[in-house]
Structures are given as structure tokens and as C-alpha cells.
Write an enzyme that holds these catalytic residues in place. Sequence first.
Site, PDB file in Angstrom:
ATOM      1  N   LYS A   1      -3.776 -11.479  58.524  1.00  0.00           N
ATOM      2  CA  LYS A   1      -3.036 -12.405  59.401  1.00  0.00           C
ATOM      3  C   LYS A   1      -3.147 -11.970  60.859  1.00  0.00           C
ATOM      4  CE  LYS A   1       0.833 -11.585  57.177  1.00  0.00           C
ATOM      5  NZ  LYS A   1       0.329 -10.638  56.153  1.00  0.00           N
TER       6      LYS A   1
ATOM      7  N   ARG B   1       9.258 -15.484  55.873  1.00  0.00           N
ATOM      8  CA  ARG B   1       9.034 -14.661  54.678  1.00  0.00           C
ATOM      9  C   ARG B   1      10.096 -14.874  53.618  1.00  0.00           C
ATOM     10  NH1 ARG B   1       5.915 -10.298  57.731  1.00  0.00           N
ATOM     11  NH2 ARG B   1       5.444  -8.833  56.116  1.00  0.00           N
TER      12      ARG B   1
ATOM     13  N   ARG C   1      -6.341   0.859  57.552  1.00  0.00           N
ATOM     14  CA  ARG C   1      -6.117   0.219  58.868  1.00  0.00           C
ATOM     15  C   ARG C   1      -5.774   1.253  59.947  1.00  0.00           C
ATOM     16  NH1 ARG C   1      -2.184  -4.543  58.885  1.00  0.00           N
ATOM     17  NH2 ARG C   1      -1.079  -3.117  57.539  1.00  0.00           N
TER      18      ARG C   1
ATOM     19  N   ARG D   1      -0.290   3.197  60.806  1.00  0.00           N
ATOM     20  CA  ARG D   1       1.097   2.739  60.659  1.00  0.00           C
ATOM     21  C   ARG D   1       1.841   3.524  59.585  1.00  0.00           C
ATOM     22  NH1 ARG D   1       0.896  -3.776  60.435  1.00  0.00           N
ATOM     23  NH2 ARG D   1       2.384  -3.393  58.773  1.00  0.00           N
TER      24      ARG D   1
ATOM     25  N   ARG E   1       5.595  -2.833  49.741  1.00  0.00           N
ATOM     26  CA  ARG E   1       5.434  -4.063  50.545  1.00  0.00           C
ATOM     27  C   ARG E   1       4.806  -5.178  49.711  1.00  0.00           C
ATOM     28  NH1 ARG E   1       1.946  -1.800  55.063  1.00  0.00           N
ATOM     29  NH2 ARG E   1       1.794  -3.941  55.780  1.00  0.00           N
TER      30      ARG E   1
HETATM   31  P1  AP5 Z   1      -4.486  -7.218  59.316  1.00  0.00           P
HETATM   32  O1  AP5 Z   1      -5.078  -8.333  60.079  1.00  0.00           O
HETATM   33  O2  AP5 Z   1      -3.799  -6.126  60.076  1.00  0.00           O
HETATM   34  O3  AP5 Z   1      -3.559  -7.768  58.116  1.00  0.00           O
HETATM   35  P2  AP5 Z   1      -2.129  -8.468  58.110  1.00  0.00           P
HETATM   36  O4  AP5 Z   1      -2.184  -9.593  57.137  1.00  0.00           O
HETATM   37  O5  AP5 Z   1      -1.683  -8.761  59.497  1.00  0.00           O
HETATM   38  O6  AP5 Z   1      -1.327  -7.275  57.449  1.00  0.00           O
HETATM   39  P3  AP5 Z   1       0.066  -6.611  57.798  1.00  0.00           P
HETATM   40  O7  AP5 Z   1       0.085  -5.396  56.911  1.00  0.00           O
HETATM   41  O8  AP5 Z   1       0.254  -6.393  59.267  1.00  0.00           O
HETATM   42  O9  AP5 Z   1       1.044  -7.677  57.288  1.00  0.00           O
HETATM   43  P4  AP5 Z   1       2.467  -7.444  56.846  1.00  0.00           P
HETATM   44  O10 AP5 Z   1       2.841  -8.827  56.569  1.00  0.00           O
HETATM   45  O11 AP5 Z   1       2.732  -6.505  55.740  1.00  0.00           O
HETATM   46  O12 AP5 Z   1       3.078  -6.607  58.068  1.00  0.00           O
HETATM   47  P5  AP5 Z   1       3.940  -7.042  59.316  1.00  0.00           P
HETATM   48  O13 AP5 Z   1       3.465  -6.266  60.460  1.00  0.00           O
HETATM   49  O14 AP5 Z   1       4.016  -8.526  59.410  1.00  0.00           O
HETATM   50  O15 AP5 Z   1      -5.659  -6.588  58.412  1.00  0.00           O
HETATM   51  C1  AP5 Z   1      -5.396  -5.499  57.534  1.00  0.00           C
HETATM   52  C2  AP5 Z   1      -6.619  -4.569  57.535  1.00  0.00           C
HETATM   53  O16 AP5 Z   1      -7.719  -5.236  56.925  1.00  0.00           O
HETATM   54  C3  AP5 Z   1      -7.093  -4.142  58.931  1.00  0.00           C
HETATM   55  O17 AP5 Z   1      -7.534  -2.820  58.894  1.00  0.00           O
HETATM   56  C4  AP5 Z   1      -8.268  -5.103  59.236  1.00  0.00           C
HETATM   57  O18 AP5 Z   1      -9.234  -4.511  60.095  1.00  0.00           O
HETATM   58  C5  AP5 Z   1      -8.821  -5.354  57.841  1.00  0.00           C
HETATM   59  N1  AP5 Z   1      -9.357  -6.702  57.715  1.00  0.00           N
HETATM   60  C6  AP5 Z   1      -8.815  -7.860  58.202  1.00  0.00           C
HETATM   61  N2  AP5 Z   1      -9.581  -8.912  57.886  1.00  0.00           N
HETATM   62  C7  AP5 Z   1     -10.618  -8.407  57.145  1.00  0.00           C
HETATM   63  C8  AP5 Z   1     -11.753  -9.000  56.504  1.00  0.00           C
HETATM   64  N3  AP5 Z   1     -11.952 -10.322  56.570  1.00  0.00           N
HETATM   65  N4  AP5 Z   1     -12.598  -8.207  55.827  1.00  0.00           N
HETATM   66  C9  AP5 Z   1     -12.394  -6.865  55.761  1.00  0.00           C
HETATM   67  N5  AP5 Z   1     -11.341  -6.228  56.372  1.00  0.00           N
HETATM   68  C10 AP5 Z   1     -10.470  -7.004  57.040  1.00  0.00           C
HETATM   69  O19 AP5 Z   1       5.388  -6.562  58.853  1.00  0.00           O
HETATM   70  C11 AP5 Z   1       5.711  -5.196  58.775  1.00  0.00           C
HETATM   71  C12 AP5 Z   1       7.183  -5.047  58.368  1.00  0.00           C
HETATM   72  O20 AP5 Z   1       8.041  -5.682  59.357  1.00  0.00           O
HETATM   73  C13 AP5 Z   1       7.586  -5.734  57.048  1.00  0.00           C
HETATM   74  O21 AP5 Z   1       7.298  -4.913  55.948  1.00  0.00           O
HETATM   75  C14 AP5 Z   1       9.080  -5.959  57.285  1.00  0.00           C
HETATM   76  O22 AP5 Z   1       9.814  -4.777  57.091  1.00  0.00           O
HETATM   77  C15 AP5 Z   1       9.152  -6.334  58.752  1.00  0.00           C
HETATM   78  N6  AP5 Z   1       9.045  -7.774  58.969  1.00  0.00           N
HETATM   79  C16 AP5 Z   1       8.031  -8.420  59.624  1.00  0.00           C
HETATM   80  N7  AP5 Z   1       8.230  -9.751  59.636  1.00  0.00           N
HETATM   81  C17 AP5 Z   1       9.410  -9.958  58.964  1.00  0.00           C
HETATM   82  C18 AP5 Z   1      10.133 -11.132  58.618  1.00  0.00           C
HETATM   83  N8  AP5 Z   1       9.693 -12.356  58.949  1.00  0.00           N
HETATM   84  N9  AP5 Z   1      11.282 -10.977  57.917  1.00  0.00           N
HETATM   85  C19 AP5 Z   1      11.737  -9.750  57.593  1.00  0.00           C
HETATM   86  N10 AP5 Z   1      11.088  -8.597  57.864  1.00  0.00           N
HETATM   87  C20 AP5 Z   1       9.927  -8.706  58.548  1.00  0.00           C
END
Ligand code: AP5
Length: 218
Positions: A15, A90, A128, A162, A173
Site C-alpha cells: 500500500k 481498518r 523492509r 520498523r 499484525r
Molecule cells: P509496503 O509498501 O511498505 O507495504 P504496506 O502495505 O504499506 O505495508 P505496511 O506494513 O506498512 O502496512 P500495515 O498496514 O501493516 O502498516 P501501517 O503502517 O499502515 O511494502 C512492504 C515491503 O514489500 C517493502 O519492503 C516493499 O519494498 C516491498 N514491496 C512492495 N511492493 C512490492 C512488490 N510489488 N514486489 C516485491 N516487493 C514489494 O500500520 C502500522 C500500525 O499502525 C498498525 O499495526 C496499527 O497499530 C497502526 N494503525 C495504522 N493505521 C491504523 C488504523 N486505521 N486504525 C488503527 N490502527 C492503525
Amino acid sequence: MYKIIVLMGAPGAGKGTQARLLHEHLNLPQISTGDMFRALKEAHTPLAAEVRPLMEAGQLVPDDVTIRVVRERTSRADCKTGYILDGFPRTPAQAAMLEKLAAEQGKKIQAIEIEVPRELLAKRMVGRRNCPVCGEIYNIYFRPPKNDNVCDLHPDTQLNHRVDDKADTVQARLFTYEEQTRPLLNYYQGANLLQVVNGTREPEAIYKDIETIVTSDS
Ligand code: AP5
């Protein structure tokens, strides 16, 4: 009608990677609740103390906090002609809030799921690395930086790993996602607002599909 682009998918689906590309190409603001909470948890405030242990355990931040943060951020001037939500909604309460917000702002919701099989997700997260200066996202297995552990764009800067990308937290997660967030896909599908892209290809190929969806009139 201006759009709220909702990027959905499991942790590690890509994402953030796609949101950054959309921002670069279409100049729409990328609103990542995860990035906002990571910044917020570093402060010395009661809210930071509440958020930090939840994030580090792979659990969600409470809806009331999340909703307040998103409402405030999306009310800024740069969101007037549309924006990208990365990591929100979410939960059902967050989805309900977003519907209300879209109606108030006169915008249309367009949800896009980046679909990636579970067996690939853990490796994506454990591998990552992020640049703390520009936020560029790397992966030691799939998208390594040119030089070991430094940003291509900021060669003096060591990349971050991270805290919640450790193997145990990654599993927590993924569990939280299955329990609380995946059901929202059915909700958006039922409302005919969801499109799905295959997230197992190169990021640029995935981006092309997403841009086609986003720039269409539907
Ligand atoms: P990346 O693009 O970083 O993936 P992502 O989907 O953004 O993954 P996240 O882990 O950031 O999502 P998340 O939803 O768990 O975390 P968030 O920060 O929102 O890609 C991942 C890896 O794969 C990278 O190394 C990239 O290079 C690689 N990659 C990407 N595309 C690729 C491809 N096509 N091929 C190969 N490799 C590829 O949330 C973190 C925490 O915040 C949550 O756990 C929660 O505690 C809190 N939080 C956030 N939002 C909320 C909410 N709305 N409500 C409540 N708590 C929340």
C-alpha cells in the site's frame, strides 16, 4: 467528482509503495495512518504512551483516536481535490466514519485492494527498510538499496527497520488484519466500490493498473 482513493490490503501488500507512486504521478496527498502514528508515538505525551505498546504488539490504535487524526488531516487545504488513504479504514467504525466524511466533503470513495498471498507477506515485512529522511521504501530481498543499508537518495543515511516488522509482531499484525480488516473488503465489494489488483508483480506494473482505475470516470 473528486475521489478518496482507499488503498486496501494486508500488512506488507504494498500500500505504502503504491501510495507513494500515486502521490508522485498524480500529486495527490498520501495519508498514511501508520506513518502518522509512528511519528506520534515518538512524542512524550499521554497519547504517545497509549499508542506505542499497541503498535509494537501489532494491534490497532483505538477507533476514536484514529478517526480524530484522519478527520483533522483530511480537512486541510491540500485534500480539497482528493487524497489517498493508506491504512484507513481498518474497522467497521472507521468505514462508517469515512462514508460520512466523503458525504460531507462531496467526494466519492474508490477502494482498491492490492492482493498478495499470505506466504509472501511476512518476507516483505521482515525485509523492509525505510529511509528516515525521505520515507523511500526498500526491501533487502526484493528491492535492495544500491549500497548496503543506506538510502540511494540520501547516501549518508542509514535505513530503518520498523519495530513492528520483527517476525513475531508481523504474525500478530497479519492476525489482526484477518480478524478486523479483511471483512471490510466484502463491505466495499457489496457496495460496488472495490477493485482488485494483483500485487505479486513488479511495483511499476501494479501501479499502471491502479492509475488506470484511479483516472477512470467510474
Ligand atoms: P509496503 O509498501 O511498505 O507495504 P504496506 O502495505 O504499506 O505495508 P505496511 O506494513 O506498512 O502496512 P500495515 O498496514 O501493516 O502498516 P501501517 O503502517 O499502515 O511494502 C512492504 C515491503 O514489500 C517493502 O519492503 C516493499 O519494498 C516491498 N514491496 C512492495 N511492493 C512490492 C512488490 N510489488 N514486489 C516485491 N516487493 C514489494 O500500520 C502500522 C500500525 O499502525 C498498525 O499495526 C496499527 O497499530 C497502526 N494503525 C495504522 N493505521 C491504523 C488504523 N486505521 N486504525 C488503527 N490502527 C492503525
